[in-house]
Design an enzyme around this catalytic site. Sequence first.
Site, mmCIF file in Angstrom:
data_model
loop_
_atom_site.group_PDB
_atom_site.id
_atom_site.type_symbol
_atom_site.label_atom_id
_atom_site.label_comp_id
_atom_site.label_asym_id
_atom_site.label_seq_id
_atom_site.Cartn_x
_atom_site.Cartn_y
_atom_site.Cartn_z
ATOM 1 N N GLU A 1 -1.052 19.889 50.173
ATOM 2 C CA GLU A 1 -1.249 19.149 48.923
ATOM 3 C C GLU A 1 -2.653 19.404 48.369
ATOM 4 O O GLU A 1 -2.841 19.557 47.170
ATOM 5 C CB GLU A 1 -1.073 17.652 49.156
ATOM 6 C CG GLU A 1 0.343 17.244 49.509
ATOM 7 C CD GLU A 1 0.446 15.769 49.801
ATOM 8 O OE1 GLU A 1 1.109 15.076 49.005
ATOM 9 O OE2 GLU A 1 -0.146 15.298 50.791
ATOM 10 N N TYR B 1 -5.334 7.145 22.153
ATOM 11 C CA TYR B 1 -4.529 7.512 23.326
ATOM 12 C C TYR B 1 -4.785 8.936 23.778
ATOM 13 O O TYR B 1 -4.624 9.253 24.952
ATOM 14 C CB TYR B 1 -3.032 7.242 23.122
ATOM 15 C CG TYR B 1 -2.484 7.572 21.764
ATOM 16 C CD1 TYR B 1 -2.147 8.866 21.429
ATOM 17 C CD2 TYR B 1 -2.292 6.563 20.823
ATOM 18 C CE1 TYR B 1 -1.636 9.159 20.179
ATOM 19 C CE2 TYR B 1 -1.784 6.860 19.570
ATOM 20 C CZ TYR B 1 -1.455 8.159 19.249
ATOM 21 O OH TYR B 1 -0.952 8.458 18.014
ATOM 22 N N ILE C 1 -2.995 8.282 46.188
ATOM 23 C CA ILE C 1 -2.830 8.105 44.748
ATOM 24 C C ILE C 1 -3.249 6.694 44.333
ATOM 25 O O ILE C 1 -3.567 6.469 43.170
ATOM 26 C CB ILE C 1 -1.409 8.471 44.267
ATOM 27 C CG1 ILE C 1 -0.337 7.664 44.978
ATOM 28 C CG2 ILE C 1 -1.178 9.960 44.418
ATOM 29 C CD1 ILE C 1 1.077 7.897 44.444
ATOM 30 N N GLU C 2 -3.286 5.766 45.274
ATOM 31 C CA GLU C 2 -3.823 4.441 44.995
ATOM 32 C C GLU C 2 -5.277 4.539 44.533
ATOM 33 O O GLU C 2 -5.703 3.847 43.597
ATOM 34 C CB GLU C 2 -3.753 3.539 46.231
ATOM 35 C CG GLU C 2 -2.357 3.125 46.631
ATOM 36 C CD GLU C 2 -1.658 4.102 47.582
ATOM 37 O OE1 GLU C 2 -1.977 5.320 47.574
ATOM 38 O OE2 GLU C 2 -0.768 3.646 48.320
ATOM 39 N N LYS D 1 4.472 10.501 41.968
ATOM 40 C CA LYS D 1 4.325 11.765 42.699
ATOM 41 C C LYS D 1 5.734 12.288 42.996
ATOM 42 O O LYS D 1 6.402 11.818 43.914
ATOM 43 C CB LYS D 1 3.546 11.462 43.989
ATOM 44 C CG LYS D 1 3.167 12.634 44.825
ATOM 45 C CD LYS D 1 2.294 12.117 45.990
ATOM 46 C CE LYS D 1 1.823 13.216 46.874
ATOM 47 N NZ LYS D 1 0.930 12.725 47.925
#
Length: 121
Positions: free
Chosen positions: A22, A53, A72-73, A99
Amino acid sequence: MTDRIFVSNLHIHGHHGVMAAEKSLGQRFMVDIDCAVARPADAADQMSDTVHYGELCDLATEVSAATVFNLIETLAHKLAEAILQKFELVQTVTITVRKPSAPIKYAVDHVGVSVTRSRDG
C-alpha cells in the site's frame, strides 16, 4: 445562518495503509467532505461569503500527498483539522474516507471511516 457545503466521492491517489505494498504502490481513496458553514446574515453573491468546493478538493489532495498515513482515520482527522484551520466560516466538518482496495479477504465495495470535527472542540 448555517449552510451545508459538500464534496462527494472525490477520488485521490495516496500511499496510505499499514501494508508495504500500500505504501509503495499506493491506491485510490474516495473522500467526502461535508461542511457546516456559518454564512453572514448579509451574505452577498460572492465567493468571499462562502467556501469554494474546488479549494476543499485542492486541500484534500494536498493533505493526502504531503504525508503517508498508516490509518485512514489519521488522514481523515488531518484533513478535518486543515479545513477548520483554512476556512474560518466552517464550523463543523465531517470527512469520510473510503478505501475500495483494502487488503482484506472479504468481497466488499469499500471500507472506510468518518470523522466529525468542530471549531468548538
